[in-house]
Design a protein around this motif. Structure first.
Motif, PDB file in Angstrom:
ATOM      1  N   ALA A 185       0.872  -1.177   0.000  1.00  0.00           N
ATOM      2  CA  ALA A 185       0.000   0.000   0.000  1.00  0.00           C
ATOM      3  C   ALA A 185       0.909   1.227   0.000  1.00  0.00           C
ATOM      4  N   ILE A 186       0.909   1.955  -1.102  1.00  0.00           N
ATOM      5  CA  ILE A 186       1.703   3.200  -1.091  1.00  0.00           C
ATOM      6  C   ILE A 186       0.746   4.356  -0.799  1.00  0.00           C
ATOM      7  N   VAL A 187       1.279   5.370  -0.162  1.00  0.00           N
ATOM      8  CA  VAL A 187       0.477   6.543   0.204  1.00  0.00           C
ATOM      9  C   VAL A 187       1.169   7.758  -0.408  1.00  0.00           C
ATOM     10  N   HIS A 188       0.456   8.478  -1.240  1.00  0.00           N
ATOM     11  CA  HIS A 188       1.045   9.688  -1.845  1.00  0.00           C
ATOM     12  C   HIS A 188       0.901  10.817  -0.812  1.00  0.00           C
ATOM     13  N   LEU A 189       1.711  10.690   0.228  1.00  0.00           N
ATOM     14  CA  LEU A 189       1.548  11.523   1.412  1.00  0.00           C
ATOM     15  C   LEU A 189       1.937  12.977   1.133  1.00  0.00           C
ATOM     16  N   TYR A 190       1.176  13.889   1.684  1.00  0.00           N
ATOM     17  CA  TYR A 190       1.374  15.337   1.548  1.00  0.00           C
ATOM     18  C   TYR A 190       1.110  15.837   0.116  1.00  0.00           C
ATOM     19  N   GLY A 191       0.611  14.935  -0.760  1.00  0.00           N
ATOM     20  CA  GLY A 191       0.356  15.352  -2.154  1.00  0.00           C
ATOM     21  C   GLY A 191       1.464  15.004  -3.103  1.00  0.00           C
ATOM     22  N   ARG A 192       2.492  14.266  -2.605  1.00  0.00           N
ATOM     23  CA  ARG A 192       3.645  13.888  -3.437  1.00  0.00           C
ATOM     24  C   ARG A 192       3.476  12.489  -3.998  1.00  0.00           C
ATOM     25  N   ASN A 193       3.906  12.307  -5.212  1.00  0.00           N
ATOM     26  CA  ASN A 193       3.920  10.969  -5.797  1.00  0.00           C
ATOM     27  C   ASN A 193       4.870  10.063  -5.005  1.00  0.00           C
ATOM     28  N   ALA A 194       4.351   8.900  -4.598  1.00  0.00           N
ATOM     29  CA  ALA A 194       5.190   7.944  -3.854  1.00  0.00           C
ATOM     30  C   ALA A 194       5.586   6.748  -4.712  1.00  0.00           C
ATOM     31  N   TYR A 195       5.009   6.664  -5.929  1.00  0.00           N
ATOM     32  CA  TYR A 195       5.288   5.495  -6.774  1.00  0.00           C
ATOM     33  C   TYR A 195       6.667   5.607  -7.415  1.00  0.00           C
ATOM     34  N   THR A 196       7.386   4.495  -7.436  1.00  0.00           N
ATOM     35  CA  THR A 196       8.643   4.435  -8.185  1.00  0.00           C
ATOM     36  C   THR A 196       8.610   3.146  -9.012  1.00  0.00           C
ATOM     37  N   PRO A 197       9.325   3.113 -10.142  1.00  0.00           N
ATOM     38  CA  PRO A 197       9.338   1.888 -10.942  1.00  0.00           C
ATOM     39  C   PRO A 197       9.798   0.684 -10.131  1.00  0.00           C
ATOM     40  N   LYS A 198      10.678   0.896  -9.162  1.00  0.00           N
ATOM     41  CA  LYS A 198      11.146  -0.228  -8.345  1.00  0.00           C
ATOM     42  C   LYS A 198       9.996  -0.861  -7.549  1.00  0.00           C
ATOM     43  N   ILE A 199       9.083  -0.043  -7.083  1.00  0.00           N
ATOM     44  CA  ILE A 199       7.922  -0.580  -6.352  1.00  0.00           C
ATOM     45  C   ILE A 199       7.078  -1.429  -7.298  1.00  0.00           C
TER      46      ILE A 199
END
Ligand SMILES: Cc1ncc(COP(=O)(O)O)c(C=O)c1O
Length: 418
Positions: A176-190
């Motif tokens: 579960a990724i959370v785009h916390l504070y409005g920032r993208n949290a996704y990375t290709p590694k994930i």
């Protein structure tokens, strides 16, 4: 009345009010403040967030939309929901959008849908950032799943992609990724880790409506399913509670839609033991108006953030590593205050009539509700999460704050000495 003049009038009244009774101020604040209601701090000259001002930006259209629904006589599961779901799915870039009662429910329904579909079972593990708002964990534990908290990176405050793999076990079913504070949290590694271990990627997009990942996809369209909150203070905020699930998976979409409607897919026929968790027509109509302005509002947030990045120069204050604007819609503007001075800076800004909020003072693994959970062992070593809880302070940001006000915030921060 011009916006700045109106602000100044409010400033005079509030200064008087503050001087009359500091004690009253606290009573007022404590009574009004829901634990998650940051924007209740609205009596400051520069409030953390004034929902009244935010609504006023599109007030005439919002009032028109509300009246339309009131006069229609149709308040649930009607055209307004259909239109908003269609428009929001198109905006996010998914096949399906299902409105529901709030962001917590949106996340609960995603995990529950995976259980109903046989993809997950109680006792399975879900990787989650340790510094998220507790709702992400509540959605996991509500379903009998086990949260596995993973550290964020100190410079981005988002989940550390390099810390995830070591926490994956044979029971892990999702990240579960959370785009916390409005920032993208996704990375290709994930994404690669999910493919490598056959894990679902669930996005908590409660704080990041309109944000894009590095590859240009909108957050909320990257994973297998995403939960969105339309809590009033969010970038796309309703006039009450609201939430949605977005997904490209028709089975998940159908299960979520049923779960949020008593578990029913056909009137008076119940496939699941669901709940009543629907988005009402008034909120859908309001959200559809505000959706049209979301990118404009986000651009304004980005301008305020750029001002903070370019002008805050107090050595006690560390700003998060800056992302390209497309990857940050600045739901919040978090800074870290070193030297044990966070609370002092909060009080100093408060004395200067500037509202700030801590996101979040107690991380989920230190909350009483999780004190006796087996996953919450004393061995959990989360120093970055602890540091963020001790040092984080969110500055005023939103579609209604002016750059003049941002300049006042900067001046006050730069004038703060330990
Ligand atoms: C990261 C995160 N997840 C989930 C939620 C839950 O949303 P809601 O308040 O609509 O239930 C919130 C909002 O408060 C949030 O910030």
């Amino acid at each position: 009345m011009n916006y700045v003049i109106k602000k100044r009038c409010i400033q005079k009244i509030t200064t008087f009010y503050r001087n009359v009774s500091k004690k009253y101020k606290h009573t007022y604040s404590e009574e009004l403040m829901h634990q998650n209601a940051d924007e209740a701090i609205d009596f400051m000259p520069i409030p953390f967030l004034s929902l009244k001002d935010v609504t006023a930006l599109h007030g005439a259209e919002i009032n028109e939309a509300v009246s339309r629904v009131v006069n229609s006589g149709w308040y649930l599961q009607g055209q307004e929901n259909q239109r908003f779901e269609r428009n929001y799915a198109a905006f996010i870039g998914t096949e399906h959008c299902i409105g529901c009662a709030n962001g917590l429910d949106a996340l609960i329904w995603i995990f529950r849908a995976y259980i109903e579909l046989g993809v997950m079972a109680p006792g399975d593990e879900v990787i989650v950032p340790a510094n998220t708002y507790i709702a992400t964990l509540l959605a996991i534990t509500e379903n009998g799943l086990v949260p596995v908290p993973v550290e964020p990176k100190a410079d981005t405050l988002e989940i550390d992609e390099d810390a995830i793999e070591a926490r994956i076990t044979p029971r892990t079913r999702a990240i579960a990724i959370v785009h916390l504070y409005g920032r993208n949290a996704y990375t290709p590694k994930i994404g690669e880790l999910c493919r490598k271990y056959g894990l679902k990627l669930v996005e908590d997009n409660a704080q990041a409506h309109g944000c894009r990942a590095e590859d240009g996809r909108r957050t909320g369209s990257i994973g297998d399913a995403a939960g969105h909150s339309f809590y009033p203070g969010k970038n796309l905020g309703a006039l009450g509670d609201g939430g949605a699930v977005t997904t490209n998976d028709p089975e998940v979409a159908a299960a979520v839609r049923a779960l949020a409607n008593y578990g029913s897919q056909k009137k008076y026929v119940f496939k699941f033991t669901g709940r009543n968790s629907r988005l009402d027509e008034i909120q859908a109509a309001v959200l559809d108006v505000k959706l049209k302005y979301l990118e404009e509002d986000n651009a304004h947030r980005q301008a305020v953030a750029a001002y903070y990045y370019e002008h805050i120069s107090n050595p006690l204050v560390t700003l998060p590593a800056r992302l390209p604007d497309a990857q940050n819609v600045y739901h919040l503007f978090p800074v870290l205050v070193g030297g044990g001075k966070r609370d002092a800076l909060h009080d100093y800004l408060d004395a200067h009539g500037i509202g700030t909020v801590i996101h979040y003072p107690i991380p989920p693994h230190h909350q009483e509700c999780y004190a006796r959970e087996a996953w919450n062992t004393p061995q959990l070593n989360l120093p970055i999460t602890e540091r963020i809880a001790a040092e984080e302070l969110s500055l005023p940001i939103g579609p209604s704050i002016t750059l003049e006000e941002a300049a006042e915030v900067v001046n006050a921060i730069n004038g703060f000495h330990a």
